[in-house]
Design an enzyme around this catalytic site. Sequence first.
Site, PDB file in Angstrom:
ATOM      1  N   LYS A   1       0.868  -1.182   0.000  1.00  0.00           N
ATOM      2  CA  LYS A   1       0.000   0.000   0.000  1.00  0.00           C
ATOM      3  C   LYS A   1       0.902   1.229   0.000  1.00  0.00           C
ATOM      4  CE  LYS A   1      -1.903   3.054   1.790  1.00  0.00           C
ATOM      5  NZ  LYS A   1      -1.955   4.516   1.397  1.00  0.00           N
TER       6      LYS A   1
ATOM      7  N   GLU B   1       9.627   1.679  11.157  1.00  0.00           N
ATOM      8  CA  GLU B   1      10.634   2.739  11.034  1.00  0.00           C
ATOM      9  C   GLU B   1       9.862   4.044  11.063  1.00  0.00           C
ATOM     10  OE1 GLU B   1      12.385   5.695   9.995  1.00  0.00           O
ATOM     11  OE2 GLU B   1      12.524   4.907   7.955  1.00  0.00           O
TER      12      GLU B   1
ATOM     13  N   CYS C   1      13.533  10.728   7.402  1.00  0.00           N
ATOM     14  CA  CYS C   1      13.462  10.315   8.802  1.00  0.00           C
ATOM     15  C   CYS C   1      14.797  10.479   9.518  1.00  0.00           C
ATOM     16  CB  CYS C   1      13.006   8.863   8.895  1.00  0.00           C
ATOM     17  SG  CYS C   1      11.318   8.582   8.290  1.00  0.00           S
TER      18      CYS C   1
ATOM     19  N   GLU D   1      10.012  16.248  15.578  1.00  0.00           N
ATOM     20  CA  GLU D   1      10.401  16.067  14.184  1.00  0.00           C
ATOM     21  C   GLU D   1       9.595  17.005  13.299  1.00  0.00           C
ATOM     22  OE1 GLU D   1      11.410  12.319  11.313  1.00  0.00           O
ATOM     23  OE2 GLU D   1       9.456  12.296  12.286  1.00  0.00           O
TER      24      GLU D   1
END
Length: 478
Positions: free
Chosen positions: A172, A247, A281, A380
């Site tokens: 997906k 992750e 990331c 973040e």
Amino acid sequence: MVHQNLIGGRNVPASDGAMLDVLSPVDGSLFARIASGTAADVDAAVKAARAAFEGSWGRLTATERGRLLMRLAAAVEARVDELGELESRDNGKPLRQAKADAVALARYFEFYGSAADKLHGEVIPYLNTHFIGVERVPHGVTGHIVPWNYPMQIFGRSVGAALAAGNATVVKPAEDASLTILRVAALAREVGFPDGAVNVVTGLGRTAGAALAGHPGIDFLSFTGSPETGTAVQTAAAQNHVGVTLELGGKSAQVVFDDADLDRALPVLVNAIIQNGGQTCSAGSRLLVQRGIFKDVAAAVSERFRNLRAGRPDAEPDLGPMINQAQQRRVQSYLDRAAGEGLTVAASGSVAQDAPKGGYYVAPTFFAPVAHESILSQEEVFGPVLVATPFEDEAEAIRLANGTPYGLAAGVWSRDGMRSTRVGRAMRVGQVFVNCYGAGGGIELPFGGFGRSGHGREKGFEGLIEFTTTRTIVIAHG
């Protein structure tokens, strides 16, 4: 152009016929449409994968699987320009970066193709009357929820590993960046992968993604994305007692000591936050600098930031647009909150004058000095925003570097090899780079995090092992 799901080797529309518009990050224009997959589409894809796993795909030897992956690597390598242009248009990243992603994708398939028949088992000494063998076997049907920032690379490192291990896959992709994954899945079929080995269902995370995460026919899941969505994915998978590799992001620190080679470090420090517009990331989003050289380093970084330009991908700017308007607004909200905190903007780049007005551009911004407790030091941002914080000594550097909920990557800059080793080994992160910063780079290097950055490992041989489990066989012969 209209793009359908790929299920069981066939291009099929969403079960209810619904479609999603694909908007260009460059100018906000509509340039394609994708199927808006449903739970019924996911169910069909899982069934197709199960049939392949129990049939033609599952009957292949490891050597045969490896050869197919090598063929796919060659097919991707021959289409680097095509895939790079498609990714750049869909994702908004500069063309050179998109082509580099295609090259990396080919390398993932090559690496895992060559490793497919290297998954050896072991023999355990036990009773003299018994033979004990342990073999590594695939989970079965694996689900892969792939984000929009590096769709080709993350497809390669998760789906490539899963296929090498013998799993059949259901993917997906993010609704904002599905096109290269659909193209590569079609290439897999063209080079000879059996129908159902690779299935792709496009659509929204809250529908197709949620259906895949919670589907009882999935045996293992791989997810890359936000911590919040990762929690939802893991919770859904837990209902079926399914393992998950997560992750989830980072707030990675680059630690610069007063003996660092600054000529070598400076371009890397800047590139580590502007690559892919900071939508990485493992971006080096925190700069920790020893106090004695803090002003000099901040001034040098500021000079580089003032020359940075965000612009159209085909103009080869330093960075392209954000992926969508929501992400542009998210980054801007952090800049607004920083202003509310009274943080000092040391320097900022600009948006190129020829950048289309409807695009989702954000000028790269550098803040210095910034307190460790600041929102920009702890959360973040996922954009081209760098913060710098001074430290006194080695102990404080380690404390600050480890002082966020994340633990994905870190950089250490020092000419003192003993200090670099001590500091590197004290980092609570999955990857440490000394006098360099590869972020997630390096197909062969295990990649993953601690804490809020997730668990499990991708890439390298460790990533291949994640997509297997063991079976112990006990044979009595005495």
